[in-house]
Every structure is written in C-alpha cells, then in structure tokens.
Design an enzyme around this catalytic site. Structure first.
Site, PDB file in Angstrom:
ATOM      1  N   GLY A 124       0.805  -1.219   0.000  1.00  0.00           N
ATOM      2  CA  GLY A 124       0.000   0.000   0.000  1.00  0.00           C
ATOM      3  C   GLY A 124       0.838   1.269   0.000  1.00  0.00           C
TER       4      GLY A 124
ATOM      5  N   GLY B 264      12.864   0.942   1.872  1.00  0.00           N
ATOM      6  CA  GLY B 264      11.658   1.270   1.105  1.00  0.00           C
ATOM      7  C   GLY B 264      10.716   2.154   1.902  1.00  0.00           C
ATOM      8  N   SER B 265      10.463   1.771   3.156  1.00  0.00           N
ATOM      9  CA  SER B 265       9.552   2.555   4.002  1.00  0.00           C
ATOM     10  C   SER B 265      10.109   3.944   4.271  1.00  0.00           C
ATOM     11  CB  SER B 265       9.340   1.869   5.350  1.00  0.00           C
ATOM     12  OG  SER B 265       8.750   0.623   5.167  1.00  0.00           O
TER      13      SER B 265
ATOM     14  N   THR C  19      15.592  -3.895   9.769  1.00  0.00           N
ATOM     15  CA  THR C  19      15.425  -4.867   8.687  1.00  0.00           C
ATOM     16  C   THR C  19      16.206  -6.120   9.020  1.00  0.00           C
ATOM     17  OG1 THR C  19      16.056  -5.476   6.447  1.00  0.00           O
ATOM     18  CG2 THR C  19      17.195  -3.586   7.342  1.00  0.00           C
ATOM     19  N   ILE C  20      15.544  -7.263   8.916  1.00  0.00           N
ATOM     20  CA  ILE C  20      16.314  -8.505   9.126  1.00  0.00           C
ATOM     21  C   ILE C  20      17.311  -8.683   7.987  1.00  0.00           C
ATOM     22  CG2 ILE C  20      14.455  -9.655  10.415  1.00  0.00           C
ATOM     23  CD1 ILE C  20      14.121 -11.482   7.877  1.00  0.00           C
ATOM     24  N   ASP C  21      17.087  -8.000   6.866  1.00  0.00           N
ATOM     25  CA  ASP C  21      17.958  -8.198   5.696  1.00  0.00           C
ATOM     26  C   ASP C  21      19.312  -7.488   5.841  1.00  0.00           C
ATOM     27  OD1 ASP C  21      15.657  -9.409   4.732  1.00  0.00           O
ATOM     28  OD2 ASP C  21      15.006  -7.628   3.632  1.00  0.00           O
TER      29      ASP C  21
ATOM     30  N   GLU D 288      17.421 -16.845   0.147  1.00  0.00           N
ATOM     31  CA  GLU D 288      16.209 -17.009  -0.667  1.00  0.00           C
ATOM     32  C   GLU D 288      16.327 -16.434  -2.083  1.00  0.00           C
ATOM     33  OE1 GLU D 288      12.992 -14.900   1.254  1.00  0.00           O
ATOM     34  OE2 GLU D 288      14.037 -12.971   1.177  1.00  0.00           O
TER      35      GLU D 288
HETATM   36  O1  F6P Z   1      12.441  -7.613   4.124  1.00  0.00           O
HETATM   37  C1  F6P Z   1      12.176  -8.538   5.116  1.00  0.00           C
HETATM   38  C2  F6P Z   1      11.653  -9.836   4.546  1.00  0.00           C
HETATM   39  O2  F6P Z   1      11.450 -10.739   5.617  1.00  0.00           O
HETATM   40  C3  F6P Z   1      12.538 -10.460   3.483  1.00  0.00           C
HETATM   41  O3  F6P Z   1      13.676 -11.101   4.022  1.00  0.00           O
HETATM   42  C4  F6P Z   1      11.557 -11.369   2.798  1.00  0.00           C
HETATM   43  O4  F6P Z   1      11.946 -11.602   1.463  1.00  0.00           O
HETATM   44  C5  F6P Z   1      10.275 -10.567   2.850  1.00  0.00           C
HETATM   45  O5  F6P Z   1      10.414  -9.628   3.890  1.00  0.00           O
HETATM   46  C6  F6P Z   1       9.036 -11.378   3.094  1.00  0.00           C
HETATM   47  O6  F6P Z   1       7.946 -10.536   3.023  1.00  0.00           O
HETATM   48  P1  F6P Z   1       6.465 -10.912   3.495  1.00  0.00           P
HETATM   49  O7  F6P Z   1       6.352 -10.538   4.933  1.00  0.00           O
HETATM   50  O8  F6P Z   1       5.595 -10.078   2.628  1.00  0.00           O
HETATM   51  O9  F6P Z   1       6.268 -12.382   3.300  1.00  0.00           O
END
Ligand code: F6P
Length: 359
Positions: A79, A117-118, A139-141, A236
């Site tokens: 959104g 992004g946010s 961010t976990i990333d 992933e």
């Molecule tokens: O950005 C954080 C994250 O957990 C990514 O590692 C993952 O690809 C994505 O969000 C998963 O998103 P959603 O919560 O929409 O499944």
C-alpha cells in the site's frame, strides 16, 4: 528543557524482533523531556484513517514491550500511499490524506521505524507535507548500507544459526544433506553470518555465482574424509544455475522469493545420489523475543531518535557507525543499499574455513 512536543511513532514494512523494544525506548526517553508519544497504528494507514488511528503510549505501560516480538502498532509492507490500491482496482495518490492526518493530530515530529523502502516513502511524505521526520533503521535483511546495525538482523541470524545447530545432528544421524533456506531479500547477509556461525559446509548467497557441480564436489570430498552428511544454507534470492529467480506467487498475486532450497535439493540428489531434506525457515526469522544485541540497539536508537527531535534535527536517521550512534540525512541513508561484499571479511572468513561458496 525545550518546549513541549507531541511525537508520533509508527512501524512500517515487514515486522521483525526488536520493534517493540524501540517503541519502549522512545516512550521512556520522551518522558524525560515531559513529552507525549502517540503510537500510529498500521503504519501510514493510521494517518489515512479518519479520525486518525493512534494510541497514547504511557511510560508506565510499555515495560513488557522489551521482550515482545512483532509490533504493537501493527505494520504493512503493502500500500504505497503514492499509488494506493483502491477497491475498484485503480491506484490513487493518498499522500495528502496522510499528511493531513499528521497535522490533524497536532504532532510536532514523527519517528518512522522502517527499512529503506519505508523510509523513502516516509521521507517523500515529510518533504511534501512539512512532517518533522526522524528515521530508525530496521530490517532482518541488514541491507541499509550506511548503518552497521539495523533492528531485527541479529535476532534473525540467531534463529537461523540455531536452526543449523539443530539440523547438524539430525543430518549426521541420517547421513543426509540438509538445506536451510533463509530470508534476506536480495542480500545474503543472514545466510553468510548464520552459515559461518552455525558451521555450514556450503553457503550460497546471491552475490556469488555457483554451480551445482561445485556443491557435489564438496560432498564428495567430505565423503572421502568419512563425513557423510552436509549442511547447506542458501539465501532465498539465490537464482537457479541458469539465472532464474525462484519465487512463489501468493493468492493476491504478490511474488515472494521461495523455493530455491527445493530446486537445489533435486539437483544435488541427481548429481550426488545423496538424500536431501529442505527446511524453509521463513517468518520464524522475524518473530519471537529479540536478542540482547537487538534490544541494546533498540534502546540506543530509541534514545538517539528522541534526542534528534530535541535538537530539531529532522530528516535524519539514527545510524550505528564505528561503535557509536550518529545521525545521517535520510536521503543519504537510503541511497546506500548493501549486499555482501564478495571480497569482504565474511566471504574471506568462509573461504578460509574451506566452506564451499558454490564457485
Ligand atoms: O524484508 C524482510 C523480509 O522478511 C525479506 O527477508 C523477505 O523476502 C520478505 O520480507 C518477506 O515478506 P512478506 O512478509 O511479505 O512475506
């Protein structure tokens, strides 16, 4: 003591462990200035609603937040307010409603806890509508390049490492190849960190191309040494050998990374004859009790963010650099996306330990 302020706080993007700990720290620090904090619900959607959806956050009520996973304010990673999906299927620019919501509440400043992004969206809103914004990275990333730490990453690495610890013994008992698929979006930070910490034999990250044959060679060399099992961690966003992303389509049409573990399992079985099993760790990495490091980071970021508001230093994000919390312009912070450096310390460490990186 400066003038009274009313601060809004929101969480935006995917949740992670430690968000509530940040909210707690912000409320406590604001109370030392005798300021009020209002929690904005469901990210910017709370400001779009009429009346705006907010909850007052009292210092006496936030102590249980330290260890609580998720976010009590709710969040969304969907959104975009500049192209908001409407019920008739059209996209509408609803940015002015959010800006109006901020002003209706009489907020003096807003703390946005989010990923790149946010924070980009929040900054655009702030610039357009005179919102006094301070950012906190989560961010976990761990892909916001300018900060060495972001809320949630350490907990995710702990969870992925624990998963490898558990897989190790079952892998050894059954002489199997265990593949652990971890999150991280386009960056391999979780995979390389957990892979090294959890003693993986093979780590595959999007930043380093791989061949299935190199993984099978690793299996063979382990077998020659009498080690009949193997632990593989794969990020992933790793692609197929021919470079295709592996994704899963949700009911709403959204595509997410998922499935590279199963893709590899089939190919590794085919080339080595090994018995393979796949664990897709998924959102387990985002839930649960934050690690001590994430709590500590949350405390330091929460305090620093409120102090930035006291200095009226807006349009800045708190940042961990060289063992200190400092602040940087949000524009600068979101411009530096960070992936794993193929020549960096962690890759060198993995290679030094004879971990196969697939190439
Ligand atoms: O950005 C954080 C994250 O957990 C990514 O590692 C993952 O690809 C994505 O969000 C998963 O998103 P959603 O919560 O929409 O499944």
């Amino acid at each position: 003591m400066g003038a009274y302020k009313r601060i809004g706080i929101l969480t935006s993007g995917g949740d992670c462990a430690g968000l509530n700990a940040v909210i707690r720290a912000v409320v406590h620090r604001a109370s030392t200035y005798n300021w009020d904090v209002w929690g904005i619900q469901q990210a910017t959607k709370g400001l779009m609603a009429r009346p705006p959806q907010v909850v007052p956050l009292e210092p006496t009520e936030v102590d249980t937040l330290l260890t609580m996973g998720g976010t009590i304010l709710g969040t969304t990673n969907k959104g975009n307010p500049f192209a908001y999906p409407m019920s008739d299927g059209s996209l509408s620019d609803r940015s002015n409603e959010i800006i109006e919501g901020y002003h209706l509440l009489g907020l003096d400043a807003m703390i946005g806890i989010g990923g790149d992004g946010s924070l980009a969206i929040l900054r655009r809103l702030a610039q357009q509508g005179g919102i006094n914004l301070v950012g906190i990275p989560k961010t976990i990333d761990n892909d916001i390049g300018i900060t060495e730490r972001a809320i949630g990453f350490d907990t995710a690495v702990n969870i992925a490492t624990e998963a490898l610890d558990r897989l190790h013994f079952t892998a050894a008992s059954h002489s199997r190849v265990m593949i652990l698929e971890v999150m991280g979006r386009d960056a391999g930070h979780i995979a390389i960190s957990a892979g090294i910490a959890g003693g993986a034999d093979v780590i595959l990250i999007p930043e380093i191309p791989y061949t299935v044959e190199s993984i099978c060679q690793k299996l063979r060399s382990r077998q020659e040494r009498g080690q009949n099992f193997c632990l593989i961690v794969v990020a992933e966003a790793v692609r197929t050998e021919s470079g295709e992303p592996v994704t899963h389509q949700d009911a709403d049409g959204t595509r997410r990374f998922e499935g590279i573990g199963h893709y590899l399992a089939e190919r590794i079985s085919a080339c080595s004859g090994a018995e393979t099993r796949v664990t897709v760790l998924g959102h387990v990495q985002r839930g649960g009790i934050p690690s001590p490091l994430d709590r500590l980071t949350a405390a330091a970021f929460g305090v620093a963010a409120v102090d930035l508001i006291a200095e009226e230093k807006y349009d800045h994000m708190v940042t961990w650099q060289n063992r200190q919390v400092v602040s940087v312009p949000i524009a600068e912070a979101i411009a530096q996306y960070s992936t794993v450096d193929p020549n960096g310390t962690l890759v060198k460490t993995a290679r030094g330990l004879d971990i196969c990186l697939g190439s």
